[in-house]
Motif scaffolding. Structure first.
Motif, short mmCIF file in Angstrom:
data_model
loop_
_atom_site.label_atom_id
_atom_site.label_comp_id
_atom_site.label_asym_id
_atom_site.label_seq_id
_atom_site.Cartn_x
_atom_site.Cartn_y
_atom_site.Cartn_z
N UNK A 67 0.86 -1.17 0.00
CA UNK A 67 0.00 0.00 0.00
C UNK A 67 0.90 1.23 0.00
N UNK A 68 0.84 2.01 -1.07
CA UNK A 68 1.75 3.14 -1.18
C UNK A 68 1.06 4.34 -1.82
N UNK A 69 1.66 5.51 -1.61
CA UNK A 69 1.23 6.73 -2.27
C UNK A 69 2.47 7.46 -2.74
N UNK A 70 2.56 7.66 -4.05
CA UNK A 70 3.67 8.38 -4.65
C UNK A 70 3.14 9.72 -5.14
N UNK A 71 3.29 10.79 -4.38
CA UNK A 71 2.74 12.08 -4.81
C UNK A 71 3.44 12.64 -6.03
N UNK A 72 4.66 12.20 -6.29
CA UNK A 72 5.40 12.69 -7.45
C UNK A 72 5.98 11.51 -8.22
N UNK A 73 5.52 11.31 -9.44
CA UNK A 73 6.16 10.39 -10.38
C UNK A 73 6.40 11.15 -11.68
N UNK A 74 7.41 10.72 -12.42
CA UNK A 74 7.74 11.43 -13.66
C UNK A 74 7.94 10.43 -14.78
N UNK A 75 7.31 10.72 -15.92
CA UNK A 75 7.50 9.95 -17.14
C UNK A 75 7.85 10.92 -18.26
N UNK A 76 8.95 10.66 -18.96
CA UNK A 76 9.41 11.58 -20.00
C UNK A 76 8.51 11.57 -21.22
N UNK A 77 7.80 10.46 -21.45
CA UNK A 77 6.97 10.34 -22.66
C UNK A 77 5.65 9.67 -22.31
N UNK A 78 4.71 10.38 -21.66
CA UNK A 78 3.41 9.78 -21.34
C UNK A 78 2.65 9.41 -22.61
N UNK A 79 1.88 8.33 -22.50
CA UNK A 79 1.17 7.78 -23.67
C UNK A 79 -0.10 8.58 -23.95
N UNK A 95 0.22 15.64 -18.36
CA UNK A 95 1.42 16.14 -17.70
C UNK A 95 2.45 15.02 -17.58
N UNK A 96 3.70 15.37 -17.61
CA UNK A 96 4.76 14.38 -17.39
C UNK A 96 4.83 13.95 -15.93
N UNK A 97 4.37 14.82 -15.03
CA UNK A 97 4.39 14.54 -13.59
C UNK A 97 2.98 14.26 -13.11
N UNK A 98 2.80 13.14 -12.40
CA UNK A 98 1.50 12.80 -11.84
C UNK A 98 1.70 11.99 -10.57
N UNK A 99 0.62 11.78 -9.83
CA UNK A 99 0.65 10.95 -8.63
C UNK A 99 0.23 9.53 -8.97
N UNK A 100 0.71 8.59 -8.20
CA UNK A 100 0.35 7.18 -8.37
C UNK A 100 0.17 6.56 -7.00
N UNK A 101 -0.87 5.74 -6.83
CA UNK A 101 -1.03 5.06 -5.54
C UNK A 101 -1.65 3.69 -5.73
N UNK A 102 -1.45 2.86 -4.72
CA UNK A 102 -1.98 1.50 -4.72
C UNK A 102 -2.57 1.18 -3.37
N UNK A 103 -3.79 0.64 -3.37
CA UNK A 103 -4.46 0.15 -2.17
C UNK A 103 -4.71 -1.33 -2.35
N UNK A 104 -4.31 -2.15 -1.39
CA UNK A 104 -4.41 -3.59 -1.55
C UNK A 104 -4.65 -4.25 -0.19
N UNK A 105 -5.68 -5.10 -0.11
CA UNK A 105 -6.00 -5.77 1.15
C UNK A 105 -6.53 -7.17 0.89
N UNK A 106 -6.59 -7.95 1.94
CA UNK A 106 -7.17 -9.28 1.88
C UNK A 106 -7.80 -9.61 3.23
N UNK A 107 -8.72 -10.58 3.23
CA UNK A 107 -9.27 -11.08 4.48
C UNK A 107 -9.66 -12.54 4.31
N UNK A 108 -9.60 -13.31 5.40
CA UNK A 108 -9.86 -14.76 5.30
C UNK A 108 -11.34 -15.07 5.19
N UNK A 109 -11.64 -16.08 4.39
CA UNK A 109 -13.01 -16.59 4.28
C UNK A 109 -13.16 -17.94 4.95
N UNK A 110 -12.13 -18.79 4.88
CA UNK A 110 -12.18 -20.12 5.50
C UNK A 110 -10.77 -20.65 5.62
#
Length: 313
Positions: A67-79, A95-110
């Protein structure tokens, strides 16, 4: 793909590098048994101990991937190519600069569906790319990928030299960007995975097969395959590794299509270090194809820095 596919929840068996060599789980949250001498210092063993200690707390959501938050990422050639043709060329420039984040979780069922082994979980991962600094275009979310999974994991204790093969598994997973029309992307996979670890080093090898979809009958057919060539770019095999000397965590992801003569693989490198409680400074570098579904067939090189809440892949 259609909204039906966007809502598909994959049932199957999965092996994940978030666990290793845990004590057999019971139908209630288990307790951690003693660790053998040759397992002391194992990164995945430490992770299992932490997760088992929180398993009986109903107010805790267990992290799955990082689980992360990157407030600053840079790509020289965005698609720019995925943009809708109805938009004016200068209406939405990336923009060449943007934010990127990921949220990831799990929980047991059985727990222990097959004797004293086989543990069923549900997991969900959300990954987003946010043009937060693009004020001219009202700071839109450029892309969001959704990845629900049902996981059935099996403990294992095979050894290969000094490494322990901690888990084996099979899996089915759905991934979609939840969009419609020409910007829709999705696929469903069945895969197998193995994880090995030795002290501060752990790695997993995953191979998959894409579940076929029918061809589109016409250009904007919502029930047809939106990305029939995705395997040519994201391949069929992925190696992930983690190395944790002291409090540092270094990770590497390598992905390639072994059947293609084109160099369409990808590498992702990351580093993290604790700075305050569970908060870690986190840096990430990606180079290759398939960073996001909308860019699966476009080469991307991106570097970013921010914070993470957990330290495994």
């Amino acid at each position: 793909m259609s909204s039906r596919a966007a809502g598909f929840l994959a049932l199957g068996l999965l092996f994940s590098c978030q666990y290793a060599n845990a004590a057999p789980l019971s139908h209630t949250p288990p307790t951690q048994e003693g660790t053998s001498d040759n397992r002391q210092g194992s990164l995945v063993e430490q992770r299992v101990t932490q997760e088992l200690s929180a398993a009986s707390n109903p107010f805790v959501i267990t992290p799955y991937k990082v689980n992360y938050f990157l407030p600053v990422t840079y790509s020289a050639a965005p698609n720019e190519r995925p943009l809708s043709p109805e938009q004016a060329p200068d209406e939405y420039r990336l923009d060449h600069t943007e934010a990127k984040f990921q949220l990831s979780f799990k929980f047991p069922l059985a727990y222990n569906l097959f004797g004293d082994n086989g543990h069923l979980f549900f997991a969900y991962t959300n990954q987003s790319w946010w043009q937060v600094y693009n004020k001219h275009s009202s700071s839109p979310f450029r892309e969001t990928n959704h990845e629900p999974e049902f996981l059935l994991m099996f403990n294992n204790d095979w050894t290969l030299g000094d490494f322990t093969n901690s888990f084996l598994g099979l899996g089915v997973v759905h991934q979609s960007n939840g969009r419609s029309g020409i910007l829709s992307r999705s696929w469903n996979r069945i895969y197998g995975n193995m994880i090995f670890d030795k002290g501060p080093l752990a790695f997993s090898l995953k191979a998959w097969w894409r579940i076929p979809e029918k061809e589109k009958r016409y250009a904007n057919d919502p029930s047809g395959d939106d990305n029939p060539d995705i395997n040519a770019y994201l391949g069929n095999i992925e190696l992930m590794a983690l190395y944790g000397p002291g409090r540092h965590r270094f990770s590497m992801m390598l992905r390639n299509n072994l059947r293609s003569h084109h160099n369409r693989g990808a590498v992702q490198l990351s580093w993290s270090y604790p700075i305050l409680g569970n908060l870690r400074i986190y840096a990430q570098y990606f180079n290759g194809y398939g960073e996001s579904l909308i860019d699966y067939n476009a080469h991307t090189e991106r570097i970013g820095i921010g914070v993470a809440l957990n330290d495994l892949l």
